[in-house]
Design a protein around this motif. Structure first.
Motif, PDB file in Angstrom:
ATOM      1  N   GLU A 101       0.811  -1.216   0.000  1.00 15.28           N
ATOM      2  CA  GLU A 101       0.000   0.000   0.000  1.00 15.28           C
ATOM      3  C   GLU A 101       0.848   1.272   0.000  1.00 15.28           C
ATOM      4  OE1 GLU A 101      -3.358   0.037  -0.201  1.00 15.28           O
ATOM      5  OE2 GLU A 101      -3.257  -2.150  -0.383  1.00 15.28           O
ATOM      6  N   SER A 102       1.706   1.399   0.968  1.00  9.57           N
ATOM      7  CA  SER A 102       2.440   2.645   1.187  1.00  9.57           C
ATOM      8  C   SER A 102       3.608   2.777   0.223  1.00  9.57           C
ATOM      9  CB  SER A 102       2.979   2.689   2.619  1.00  9.57           C
ATOM     10  OG  SER A 102       1.929   2.460   3.527  1.00  9.57           O
ATOM     11  N   ARG A 103       3.586   3.868  -0.542  1.00  6.50           N
ATOM     12  CA  ARG A 103       4.706   4.115  -1.445  1.00  6.50           C
ATOM     13  C   ARG A 103       4.823   5.606  -1.715  1.00  6.50           C
ATOM     14  NH1 ARG A 103       1.233   1.130  -5.287  1.00  6.50           N
ATOM     15  NH2 ARG A 103       0.259   2.647  -6.622  1.00  6.50           N
ATOM     16  N   GLU A 104       6.052   6.016  -1.925  1.00  9.33           N
ATOM     17  CA  GLU A 104       6.341   7.393  -2.284  1.00  9.33           C
ATOM     18  C   GLU A 104       6.253   7.533  -3.801  1.00  9.33           C
ATOM     19  OE1 GLU A 104      10.435   9.366  -1.846  1.00  9.33           O
ATOM     20  OE2 GLU A 104       9.408   9.813   0.045  1.00  9.33           O
ATOM     21  N   THR A 105       6.861   6.597  -4.508  1.00  4.30           N
ATOM     22  CA  THR A 105       6.779   6.491  -5.963  1.00  4.30           C
ATOM     23  C   THR A 105       6.751   5.007  -6.282  1.00  4.30           C
ATOM     24  OG1 THR A 105       9.172   6.339  -6.345  1.00  4.30           O
ATOM     25  CG2 THR A 105       8.226   8.565  -6.224  1.00  4.30           C
ATOM     26  N   THR A 106       6.708   4.653  -7.563  1.00  3.87           N
ATOM     27  CA  THR A 106       6.701   3.231  -7.907  1.00  3.87           C
ATOM     28  C   THR A 106       8.007   2.547  -7.543  1.00  3.87           C
ATOM     29  OG1 THR A 106       7.402   3.755 -10.164  1.00  3.87           O
ATOM     30  CG2 THR A 106       5.033   3.471  -9.787  1.00  3.87           C
ATOM     31  N   GLN A 107       9.089   3.303  -7.410  1.00  5.10           N
ATOM     32  CA  GLN A 107      10.383   2.729  -7.056  1.00  5.10           C
ATOM     33  C   GLN A 107      10.786   2.987  -5.605  1.00  5.10           C
ATOM     34  OE1 GLN A 107      12.281   0.679  -9.041  1.00  5.10           O
ATOM     35  NE2 GLN A 107      10.435   0.755 -10.274  1.00  5.10           N
ATOM     36  N   ARG A 108      10.066   3.861  -4.922  1.00  9.18           N
ATOM     37  CA  ARG A 108      10.396   4.178  -3.535  1.00  9.18           C
ATOM     38  C   ARG A 108       9.187   3.835  -2.672  1.00  9.18           C
ATOM     39  NH1 ARG A 108      14.607   7.436  -2.222  1.00  9.18           N
ATOM     40  NH2 ARG A 108      13.387   8.631  -0.744  1.00  9.18           N
ATOM     41  N   LEU A 109       9.354   2.789  -1.886  1.00  7.29           N
ATOM     42  CA  LEU A 109       8.272   2.266  -1.064  1.00  7.29           C
ATOM     43  C   LEU A 109       8.422   2.753   0.369  1.00  7.29           C
ATOM     44  CD1 LEU A 109       8.472  -1.377  -2.430  1.00  7.29           C
ATOM     45  CD2 LEU A 109       7.244   0.578  -3.388  1.00  7.29           C
ATOM     46  N   ILE A 110       7.326   2.739   1.110  1.00  9.59           N
ATOM     47  CA  ILE A 110       7.352   3.148   2.512  1.00  9.59           C
ATOM     48  C   ILE A 110       6.950   1.952   3.361  1.00  9.59           C
ATOM     49  CG2 ILE A 110       6.417   4.722   4.257  1.00  9.59           C
ATOM     50  CD1 ILE A 110       5.802   6.668   1.920  1.00  9.59           C
ATOM     51  N   CYS A 111       7.762   1.632   4.334  1.00 12.25           N
ATOM     52  CA  CYS A 111       7.492   0.502   5.223  1.00 12.25           C
ATOM     53  C   CYS A 111       6.323   0.845   6.138  1.00 12.25           C
ATOM     54  CB  CYS A 111       8.730   0.178   6.057  1.00 12.25           C
ATOM     55  SG  CYS A 111       8.478  -1.163   7.239  1.00 12.25           S
ATOM     56  N   GLY A 112       5.353  -0.051   6.243  1.00 14.14           N
ATOM     57  CA  GLY A 112       4.208   0.160   7.119  1.00 14.14           C
ATOM     58  C   GLY A 112       4.574   0.066   8.592  1.00 14.14           C
ATOM     59  N   GLU A 113       5.686  -0.582   8.890  1.00 13.10           N
ATOM     60  CA  GLU A 113       6.109  -0.793  10.276  1.00 13.10           C
ATOM     61  C   GLU A 113       6.994   0.333  10.779  1.00 13.10           C
ATOM     62  OE1 GLU A 113       6.131  -2.907  13.829  1.00 13.10           O
ATOM     63  OE2 GLU A 113       5.010  -3.397  12.021  1.00 13.10           O
ATOM     64  N   CYS A 114       8.140   0.570  10.122  1.00 13.42           N
ATOM     65  CA  CYS A 114       9.110   1.561  10.611  1.00 13.42           C
ATOM     66  C   CYS A 114       8.982   2.910   9.904  1.00 13.42           C
ATOM     67  CB  CYS A 114      10.536   1.030  10.504  1.00 13.42           C
ATOM     68  SG  CYS A 114      11.168   0.920   8.802  1.00 13.42           S
ATOM     69  N   LYS A 115       8.129   2.974   8.874  1.00 12.68           N
ATOM     70  CA  LYS A 115       7.837   4.212   8.123  1.00 12.68           C
ATOM     71  C   LYS A 115       9.038   4.753   7.326  1.00 12.68           C
ATOM     72  CE  LYS A 115       3.782   4.170  10.002  1.00 12.68           C
ATOM     73  NZ  LYS A 115       2.932   3.132   9.516  1.00 12.68           N
ATOM     74  N   GLN A 116      10.062   3.935   7.148  1.00 13.19           N
ATOM     75  CA  GLN A 116      11.226   4.340   6.375  1.00 13.19           C
ATOM     76  C   GLN A 116      10.956   4.131   4.888  1.00 13.19           C
ATOM     77  OE1 GLN A 116      14.303   5.595   7.540  1.00 13.19           O
ATOM     78  NE2 GLN A 116      13.162   5.813   9.439  1.00 13.19           N
ATOM     79  N   VAL A 117      11.552   4.976   4.044  1.00  8.39           N
ATOM     80  CA  VAL A 117      11.458   4.828   2.604  1.00  8.39           C
ATOM     81  C   VAL A 117      12.574   3.885   2.174  1.00  8.39           C
ATOM     82  CG1 VAL A 117      11.660   6.032   0.395  1.00  8.39           C
ATOM     83  CG2 VAL A 117      10.501   7.142   2.328  1.00  8.39           C
ATOM     84  N   PHE A 118      12.228   2.948   1.281  1.00  6.27           N
ATOM     85  CA  PHE A 118      13.232   1.998   0.773  1.00  6.27           C
ATOM     86  C   PHE A 118      12.931   1.674  -0.678  1.00  6.27           C
ATOM     87  CE2 PHE A 118       9.830  -0.646   2.230  1.00  6.27           C
ATOM     88  CZ  PHE A 118       9.818  -1.757   1.409  1.00  6.27           C
ATOM     89  N   GLU A 119      13.925   1.157  -1.355  1.00  5.79           N
ATOM     90  CA  GLU A 119      13.777   0.724  -2.746  1.00  5.79           C
ATOM     91  C   GLU A 119      13.917  -0.780  -2.786  1.00  5.79           C
ATOM     92  OE1 GLU A 119      16.337   2.878  -5.381  1.00  5.79           O
ATOM     93  OE2 GLU A 119      15.716   4.812  -4.571  1.00  5.79           O
ATOM     94  N   PRO A 120      12.983  -1.466  -3.445  1.00  5.17           N
ATOM     95  CA  PRO A 120      13.042  -2.937  -3.491  1.00  5.17           C
ATOM     96  C   PRO A 120      14.237  -3.456  -4.269  1.00  5.17           C
ATOM     97  CG  PRO A 120      11.256  -2.131  -4.871  1.00  5.17           C
ATOM     98  CD  PRO A 120      11.880  -0.947  -4.198  1.00  5.17           C
TER      99      PRO A 120
END
Length: 120
Positions: A101-120
């Motif tokens: 669900e949570s994402r900043e862009t299609t390549q930058r996702l947001i963790c539902g647990e720690c709320k950090q942005v990450f790239e898969p």
């Protein structure tokens, strides 16, 4: 219709299989070296794609189509799921599975647990 983002990806063990082919060839031919480029070319020819396409799959840059994955498995005389494994996308900070669900862009996702942005 918006493009959906999958909550999983695939990992493959092509690199290990190619290294094993090299090793087996060296043992069977009393030390003759079989170069990775030649193996990639052979796999590509067998599958009807370029060696570069196989190399990009091996390096996890591209994902193969289902028919190509099946053809690669046929080359190695095994089943596709022995080479390609489904893996959940996980946060690189806390390793929680991404909720999809949570994402900043299609390549930058947001963790539902720690709320950090990450790239898969």
């Amino acid at each position: 219709m918006a493009k959906s983002i999958l909550t999983y990806t695939t990992k493959n063990d092509l690199n290990r299989r190619i290294r094993q082919m090299q090793s087996d060839h060296t043992l069977l031919t009393n030390g003759e070296i079989l170069y990775v480029g030649k193996i990639l070319e052979d796999i590509g020819n067998y599958c009807g794609v370029s060696a570069d396409a196989i190399d990009k799959i091996k390096m996890h840059i591209n994902q193969p189509s289902l028919p190509l994955a099946m053809k690669i498995a046929e080359y190695f005389k095994c089943r596709p799921n022995e080479i390609f494994k489904l893996m959940p996308i996980r946060c690189t900070h806390c390793t929680t599975e991404w909720d999809g669900e949570s994402r900043e862009t299609t390549q930058r996702l947001i963790c539902g647990e720690c709320k950090q942005v990450f790239e898969p």
